[in-house]
Write an enzyme that holds these catalytic residues in place. Structure first.
Site, PDB file in Angstrom:
ATOM      1  N   GLY A 100      -4.795   6.920   2.146  1.00  0.00           N
ATOM      2  CA  GLY A 100      -4.812   8.343   1.837  1.00  0.00           C
ATOM      3  C   GLY A 100      -6.102   8.786   1.185  1.00  0.00           C
ATOM      4  N   TYR A 101      -7.037   7.836   0.991  1.00  0.00           N
ATOM      5  CA  TYR A 101      -8.353   8.132   0.423  1.00  0.00           C
ATOM      6  C   TYR A 101      -9.415   7.623   1.386  1.00  0.00           C
ATOM      7  CZ  TYR A 101      -6.090   9.314  -3.975  1.00  0.00           C
ATOM      8  OH  TYR A 101      -5.302   9.913  -4.936  1.00  0.00           O
ATOM      9  N   GLY A 146      -2.938   3.759  -3.646  1.00  0.00           N
ATOM     10  CA  GLY A 146      -3.439   4.725  -4.616  1.00  0.00           C
ATOM     11  C   GLY A 146      -4.923   5.021  -4.563  1.00  0.00           C
ATOM     12  N   GLY A 161      -4.543  -2.106  -0.832  1.00  0.00           N
ATOM     13  CA  GLY A 161      -3.715  -1.756  -1.981  1.00  0.00           C
ATOM     14  C   GLY A 161      -3.436  -0.266  -2.003  1.00  0.00           C
ATOM     15  N   ASN A 171      -3.723   2.479   7.060  1.00  0.00           N
ATOM     16  CA  ASN A 171      -2.785   2.978   6.057  1.00  0.00           C
ATOM     17  C   ASN A 171      -3.564   3.326   4.798  1.00  0.00           C
ATOM     18  OD1 ASN A 171      -0.738   3.545   4.266  1.00  0.00           O
ATOM     19  ND2 ASN A 171      -0.118   1.412   3.999  1.00  0.00           N
ATOM     20  N   HIS A 202      -7.257  -2.141   9.046  1.00  0.00           N
ATOM     21  CA  HIS A 202      -6.649  -3.453   8.796  1.00  0.00           C
ATOM     22  C   HIS A 202      -6.891  -4.395   9.978  1.00  0.00           C
ATOM     23  CE1 HIS A 202      -4.258  -2.607   5.109  1.00  0.00           C
ATOM     24  NE2 HIS A 202      -4.424  -1.368   5.529  1.00  0.00           N
ATOM     25  N   GLU A 254      -6.234  -7.451  10.143  1.00  0.00           N
ATOM     26  CA  GLU A 254      -5.098  -8.379  10.269  1.00  0.00           C
ATOM     27  C   GLU A 254      -3.920  -7.741  10.985  1.00  0.00           C
ATOM     28  OE1 GLU A 254      -3.828  -5.881   6.878  1.00  0.00           O
ATOM     29  OE2 GLU A 254      -5.730  -6.652   7.612  1.00  0.00           O
ATOM     30  N   CYS A 314      -9.619  -1.911   3.412  1.00  0.00           N
ATOM     31  CA  CYS A 314      -8.847  -0.747   2.958  1.00  0.00           C
ATOM     32  C   CYS A 314      -9.221  -0.339   1.527  1.00  0.00           C
ATOM     33  CB  CYS A 314      -7.354  -1.024   3.112  1.00  0.00           C
ATOM     34  SG  CYS A 314      -6.351   0.476   3.093  1.00  0.00           S
ATOM     35  N   SER A 365       0.817  -1.214   0.000  1.00  0.00           N
ATOM     36  CA  SER A 365       0.000   0.000   0.000  1.00  0.00           C
ATOM     37  C   SER A 365       0.852   1.267   0.000  1.00  0.00           C
ATOM     38  CB  SER A 365      -0.934   0.014   1.216  1.00  0.00           C
ATOM     39  OG  SER A 365      -1.894  -1.013   1.118  1.00  0.00           O
TER      40      SER A 365
END
Length: 364
Positions: free
Chosen positions: A290-291, A221, A219, A288, A329, A331, A246, A45
């Protein structure tokens, strides 16, 4: 050897180089976790990003052979306050400096990471590049501003072909948008028969595998850069139980008619509190991204979790179909395991859906 970090807003941070000698360029972000730098470096990611770690001393326990989240790291660089050159841990196989050299990742230490983090919080995530101390700053800035960072990083980090991770339990198709190995490990613990597939698989190809459930991985972006995945989700929704994490959460939302937007500086760390609306319970989570999902109006989605710090959407479920997703997350890897039970909830949803299907057949 001296090295600089030059940001698109003209700010310059000078410190000591470690790791490789590459002058990589990327989006500069920060992570607030106190530990877990090995998992962070190997998390797909972070593809295309230069990661700043806010904890002041990094490298204390070295790099071991077990805790990687992917075989190949995709991070563009690492920025820290101080590097520990003599790690102490019985599992340590390499120092952090040795690992970065092996993987050709540049590092920068000895800068004011607190100042850099506050700058990102104020200005938002910034494009940045490493440069040698004798390079002309204006020339570096010109090169930085003229370079457009790559998009659709998912295509860079996803598996190229499908592969199995056999088990005796439920058959799960795990769509790899930049999957952390921690997700696969959690499914393996539950004896799932997992088939990992590339991001650009079609709905028809997924259904041909006869899955009991579908998992959408994390993942890198912008989710809007992966339209083929959105179409695939539309094609399988309602036909097979679905769980997304995510980026998978964001893609699911887009497939259901919701919208996403880029956050100012994102959520990256292992200490983000999330509230479950149905119970009022709060869990500490690893995040984690950014969107974020910005709007679910005029959809069949229901918000299940929110972030305590900024009220952003952290969980969704479909009102009528067997599908739910979370932005964080469960996990961990690294981080707290407060939300680990969501994998069990996924298996329970599959079993419930199967029983309901059997009942429908018996009553037909």
């Amino acid at each position: 050897m001296k090295r600089r970090l030059v940001l698109e807003n003209g700010a310059v941070f000078e410190g000591e180089a470690f790791g490789s000698l590459e002058h990589n360029m990327g989006e500069v972000v920060f992570n607030t976790g106190m530990t877990g730098y090995q998992e962070i470096l190997s998390d797909p990611s972070y593809c295309g990003q230069i990661v700043t770690l806010t904890y002041p001393l990094i490298g204390n326990y070295g790099i071991n052979r077990d805790d990687f989240e992917s075989i190949t790291p995709f991070v563009k660089g690492l920025i820290i306050k101080e590097l520990c050159e003599l790690p102490s841990n019985w599992r340590s196989a390499y120092t952090l400096d040795e690992y970065l050299k092996m993987k050709n990742i540049p590092g920068l230490q000895g800068i004011d990471t607190r100042k850099l983090t506050r700058m990102i919080r104020t200005a938002g995530a910034l494009k940045g590049t490493f440069a040698s101390s004798d390079e002309d700053i204006e020339a570096v800035l010109k090169r930085l501003n003229e370079t457009e960072l790559p998009r659709n990083q998912v295509s860079q980090v996803s598996a190229k072909t499908a592969y199995p991770s056999p088990g005796r339990g439920k058959r799960i198709v795990l769509v790899d948008f930049g999957m952390k190995h921690g997700i696969l490990r959690e499914l393996n613990k539950r004896k799932c028969d997992v088939i990992v597939v590339p991001y650009n698989i079609t709905a028809e190809e997924v259904l041909q595998l006869k899955p009991d459930g579908i998992m959408l991985s994390n993942g890198p972006g912008d989710p809007k850069d992966v339209p083929e995945a959105i179409e695939m989700i539309k094609g399988v929704l309602g036909k097979v139980p679905l769980f997304g994490i995510c980026l998978g959460h964001q893609l699911f939302a887009l497939a259901c008619g919701a919208n996403t937007e880029k956050m100012k500086f994102g959520h990256r760390g292992s200490n983000h509190p999330v509230k479950e609306l149905a119970t009022g319970k709060v869990a500490l989570t690893s995040q984690n991204h950014g969107y974020t999902v910005s709007s679910i109006s005029k959809t069949e989605l229901e918000v299940t979790h929110i972030a305590i710090n900024d009220d952003t959407i952290e969980g969704l479920k479909h009102k009528t179909l067997p599908a739910f997703t979370v932005q964080y997350h469960p996990e961990a890897s690294p981080g707290p395991e407060d939300a680990n039970h969501l994998f069990d909830r996924f298996i329970e949803m599959i079993e419930t859906t199967e029983k309901e299907g059997e009942a429908v057949c018996q009553n037909a």
